[in-house]
Design an enzyme around this catalytic site. Structure first.
Site, PDB file in Angstrom:
ATOM      1  N   TYR A 297       0.838  -1.207   0.000  1.00 19.45           N
ATOM      2  CA  TYR A 297       0.000   0.000   0.000  1.00 19.45           C
ATOM      3  C   TYR A 297       0.875   1.260   0.000  1.00 19.45           C
ATOM      4  O   TYR A 297       0.700   2.160  -0.831  1.00 19.45           O
ATOM      5  CB  TYR A 297      -0.929   0.005   1.220  1.00 19.45           C
ATOM      6  CG  TYR A 297      -1.623   1.329   1.435  1.00 19.45           C
ATOM      7  CD1 TYR A 297      -2.583   1.789   0.524  1.00 19.45           C
ATOM      8  CD2 TYR A 297      -1.315   2.146   2.531  1.00 19.45           C
ATOM      9  CE1 TYR A 297      -3.218   3.015   0.702  1.00 19.45           C
ATOM     10  CE2 TYR A 297      -1.946   3.367   2.716  1.00 19.45           C
ATOM     11  CZ  TYR A 297      -2.894   3.801   1.805  1.00 19.45           C
ATOM     12  OH  TYR A 297      -3.504   5.013   1.977  1.00 19.45           O
TER      13      TYR A 297
HETATM   14  N1  LIG Z   1      -8.722   6.961   5.941  1.00 23.46           N
HETATM   15  C1  LIG Z   1      -7.456   7.213   6.242  1.00 23.46           C
HETATM   16  O1  LIG Z   1      -7.062   7.212   7.416  1.00 23.46           O
HETATM   17  C2  LIG Z   1      -6.461   7.518   5.156  1.00 23.46           C
HETATM   18  C3  LIG Z   1      -5.121   7.781   5.540  1.00 23.46           C
HETATM   19  C4  LIG Z   1      -4.197   8.049   4.532  1.00 23.46           C
HETATM   20  C5  LIG Z   1      -4.576   8.098   3.213  1.00 23.46           C
HETATM   21  N2  LIG Z   1      -5.876   7.825   2.871  1.00 23.46           N
HETATM   22  C6  LIG Z   1      -6.240   7.860   1.448  1.00 23.46           C
HETATM   23  O2  LIG Z   1      -7.382   8.699   1.281  1.00 23.46           O
HETATM   24  C7  LIG Z   1      -8.222   8.194   0.234  1.00 23.46           C
HETATM   25  C8  LIG Z   1      -9.635   7.957   0.765  1.00 23.46           C
HETATM   26  O3  LIG Z   1      -9.583   7.010   1.827  1.00 23.46           O
HETATM   27  P1  LIG Z   1     -10.905   6.486   2.550  1.00 23.46           P
HETATM   28  O4  LIG Z   1     -10.512   6.087   3.921  1.00 23.46           O
HETATM   29  O5  LIG Z   1     -11.998   7.483   2.352  1.00 23.46           O
HETATM   30  O6  LIG Z   1     -11.193   5.163   1.684  1.00 23.46           O
HETATM   31  P2  LIG Z   1     -12.593   4.512   1.230  1.00 23.46           P
HETATM   32  O7  LIG Z   1     -12.287   3.083   0.881  1.00 23.46           O
HETATM   33  O8  LIG Z   1     -13.653   4.776   2.224  1.00 23.46           O
HETATM   34  O9  LIG Z   1     -12.929   5.315  -0.113  1.00 23.46           O
HETATM   35  C9  LIG Z   1     -12.303   5.037  -1.338  1.00 23.46           C
HETATM   36  C10 LIG Z   1     -13.366   5.006  -2.417  1.00 23.46           C
HETATM   37  O10 LIG Z   1     -12.708   4.814  -3.672  1.00 23.46           O
HETATM   38  C11 LIG Z   1     -13.547   4.030  -4.494  1.00 23.46           C
HETATM   39  N3  LIG Z   1     -12.729   3.389  -5.533  1.00 23.46           N
HETATM   40  C12 LIG Z   1     -11.780   2.443  -5.373  1.00 23.46           C
HETATM   41  N4  LIG Z   1     -11.261   2.097  -6.559  1.00 23.46           N
HETATM   42  C13 LIG Z   1     -11.885   2.855  -7.499  1.00 23.46           C
HETATM   43  C14 LIG Z   1     -11.782   2.961  -8.908  1.00 23.46           C
HETATM   44  N5  LIG Z   1     -10.935   2.174  -9.614  1.00 23.46           N
HETATM   45  N6  LIG Z   1     -12.563   3.844  -9.558  1.00 23.46           N
HETATM   46  C15 LIG Z   1     -13.443   4.632  -8.859  1.00 23.46           C
HETATM   47  N7  LIG Z   1     -13.592   4.561  -7.518  1.00 23.46           N
HETATM   48  C16 LIG Z   1     -12.817   3.684  -6.843  1.00 23.46           C
HETATM   49  C17 LIG Z   1     -14.174   3.017  -3.531  1.00 23.46           C
HETATM   50  O11 LIG Z   1     -15.382   2.481  -4.060  1.00 23.46           O
HETATM   51  C18 LIG Z   1     -14.384   3.854  -2.279  1.00 23.46           C
HETATM   52  O12 LIG Z   1     -15.695   4.388  -2.214  1.00 23.46           O
HETATM   53  C19 LIG Z   1      -7.536   6.921  -0.282  1.00 23.46           C
HETATM   54  O13 LIG Z   1      -6.717   7.279  -1.368  1.00 23.46           O
HETATM   55  C20 LIG Z   1      -6.649   6.509   0.885  1.00 23.46           C
HETATM   56  O14 LIG Z   1      -5.553   5.727   0.471  1.00 23.46           O
HETATM   57  C21 LIG Z   1      -6.822   7.540   3.811  1.00 23.46           C
END
Ligand SMILES: NC(=O)c1ccc[n+]([C@@H]2O[C@H](COP(=O)([O-])OP(=O)(O)OC[C@H]3O[C@@H](n4cnc5c(N)ncnc54)[C@H](O)[C@@H]3O)[C@@H](O)[C@H]2O)c1
Length: 318
Positions: free
Chosen positions: A148
Site C-alpha cells: 500500500y
Molecule cells: N482513511 C485514512 O485514514 C487515510 C489515511 C491516509 C490516506 N488515505 C487515502 O485517502 C483516500 C480515501 O480514503 P478512505 O478512507 O476514504 O477510503 P474509502 O475506501 O472509504 O474510499 C475510497 C473510495 O474509492 C472508491 N474506488 C476504489 N477504486 C476505485 C476505482 N478504480 N474507480 C473509482 N472509484 C474507486 C471506492 O469504491 C471507495 O468508495 C484513499 O486514497 C486513501 O488511500 C486515507
C-alpha cells in the site's frame, strides 16, 4: 469533482463542497470498495444530495474525459489500508491507486492548457515508514513498508511528473483519519463496534504503536483549502494532528467516553505497520493557514455518537 465520493473521506469532502454551494460531480465505482454493500448505500446517499451529480466510473478502465472536465479535481478514490495490501491485495492497490491515478492525471493533462483542472491527490503518512525522534517533514526520505505504502509513493511520483508537465497537482499525506462514517476496517471503528456489542476490543500487536490520529473535519478543512489555493505545482503537504497518541491511550479515552471497561483481544501485529506516525504540519500552516484542531477525546465522542445513531436507525428500520 470528487473521486471516491462513496468512501469515508470522499463522502465528507463532497458534502462540504456541496454545503459551500459548489456544483459537485461525484465519481466512484462502489463495486471496487472492499465493502461494496456499504459503498453502494453510501453512493445512493451521495447521489440524492442537492448540488451533487453522481457519475459511476471505474478510474482504472472507463473513459475519464467527463471527469477531467471539472475546474478542480479532488482525487480520493483508491484502495486504502496497509493490512489488506499484502498477498492478493497488492494487485488491487496497484490497480486502484497507481493505474487509476495515472489514467486520471493523463485525462486531466489532455485538456487544453487553460482548462486543465487543479488536482488534489490523496497520499498517506505510510510513505514515511515509522517516524524517528521528531515529526516527519515532507522532505524527509520516504521508506514505504508495505505494498500500500509503495503504491502511494508511486502515486506521488506520478503527481510530481504531471506537475512537471504543466498540471497543477497537490499531494496531501493524510495521517490516520477518524470520525463519523470511518471505514469498517479501521481501528476506532472496530473498537467502538466491539465495545458496543460487549465484545473484547481486537488490537493488532501490543497497543504501543502511536498515531497522529486526525479527525475527518480537520482533514476536510485542509483538503478544501488545498483545492482553493494556488500552491506550488507538485507540492506535498502533511495533513495530520501534531500530537501522536498510543493506541492503548486512545482505547482508554474511548472506553472512558463509552463508560465501559473493555477487555482487549490481542491479534498478530500487521507487517509494514509503522511503530509511530507523527506529522509536522508546518508547511500546511504556512501555505494554507491550516492546522488540526480537534482534540482526540472530542473527536472520539463524535465518532461514538455516529455509531450509536447508526445502530438506532438500523433498529428503527429493521
Ligand atoms: N482513511 C485514512 O485514514 C487515510 C489515511 C491516509 C490516506 N488515505 C487515502 O485517502 C483516500 C480515501 O480514503 P478512505 O478512507 O476514504 O477510503 P474509502 O475506501 O472509504 O474510499 C475510497 C473510495 O474509492 C472508491 N474506488 C476504489 N477504486 C476505485 C476505482 N478504480 N474507480 C473509482 N472509484 C474507486 C471506492 O469504491 C471507495 O468508495 C484513499 O486514497 C486513501 O488511500 C486515507
Amino acid at each position: 469533482m470528487v473521486t471516491g465520493a462513496a468512501g469515508f473521506i470522499g463522502g465528507h469532502v463532497a458534502d462540504a463542497l456541496a454545503g459551500a454551494g459548489h456544483e459537485v460531480l461525484a465519481v466512484d465505482a462502489p463495486g471496487r470498495s472492499p465493502t461494496p454493500e456499504q459503498a453502494r448505500r453510501a453512493w445512493a446517499g451521495v447521489a440524492a444530495r442537492p448540488g451533487v451529480t453522481a457519475l459511476e466510473r471505474d478510474l482504472a478502465v472507463d473513459d475519464l474525459d467527463a471527469v477531467a472536465a471539472a475546474d478542480v479535481v479532488v482525487h480520493l478514490a483508491g484502495r486504502p489500508g496497509v493490512r489488506s495490501s499484502w498477498g492478493g491485495g497488492r494487485a488491487a492497490a496497484e490497480r486502484d491507486n497507481v493505474l487509476a491515478t495515472a489514467r486520471l492525471l493523463e485525462a486531466c493533462a489532455r485538456r487544453p492548457a487553460r482548462l486543465r483542472p487543479r488536482v488534489v491527490v490523496a497520499s498517506s503518512s505510510s510513505v514515511y515508514g515509522s517516524a524517528g525522534n521528531r515529526p516527519n517533514r515532507e522532505d524527509d526520505p520516504l521508506d514505504p513498508g508495505s505494498p500500500y505504502a509503495a503504491s502511494k509513493v508511486e502515486v506521488e511520483r506520478l503527481a510530481g511528473l504531471a506537475a512537471e508537465n504543466g498540471l497543477r497537482t497537490v499531494v496531501l499525506r493524510y495521517f490516520s483519519v477518524y470520525g463519523p462514517r470511518q471505514r469498517p476496517d479501521m481501528a476506532f471503528h472496530r473498537f467502538i463496534e466491539a465495545a458496543l456489542d460487549g465484545r473484547p476490543l481486537p488490537v493488532f500487536g501490543d497497543g504501543r504503536k502511536s498515531r497522529s490520529f486526525t479527525h475527518v473535519r480537520d482533514v476536510v478543512a485542509a483538503t478544501l483549502a488545498a483545492a482553493a489555493e494556488d500552491l506550488p505545482p507538485g507540492v506535498a503537504l502533511n495533513v495530520g494532528h501534531p500530537e501522536p497518541v498510543a493506541v492503548r491511550s486512545a482505547i482508554e479515552l474511548l472506553t472512558g467516553v463509552l463508560g465501559v471497561r473493555a477487555e482487549i483481544r490481542r491479534e498478530a501485529p500487521v507487517a509494514g505497520d509503522a511503530a509511530l506516525t507523527w506529522a509536522d504540519c508546518g508547511r500546511a500552516a504556512r501555505l494554507l493557514g491550516w492546522s488540526a484542531s480537534t482534540p482526540l477525546a472530542e473527536g472520539l465522542a463524535d465518532q461514538i455518537a455516529w455509531h450509536r445513531s447508526s445502530r438506532a436507525q438500523e433498529v428503527a428500520v429493521g
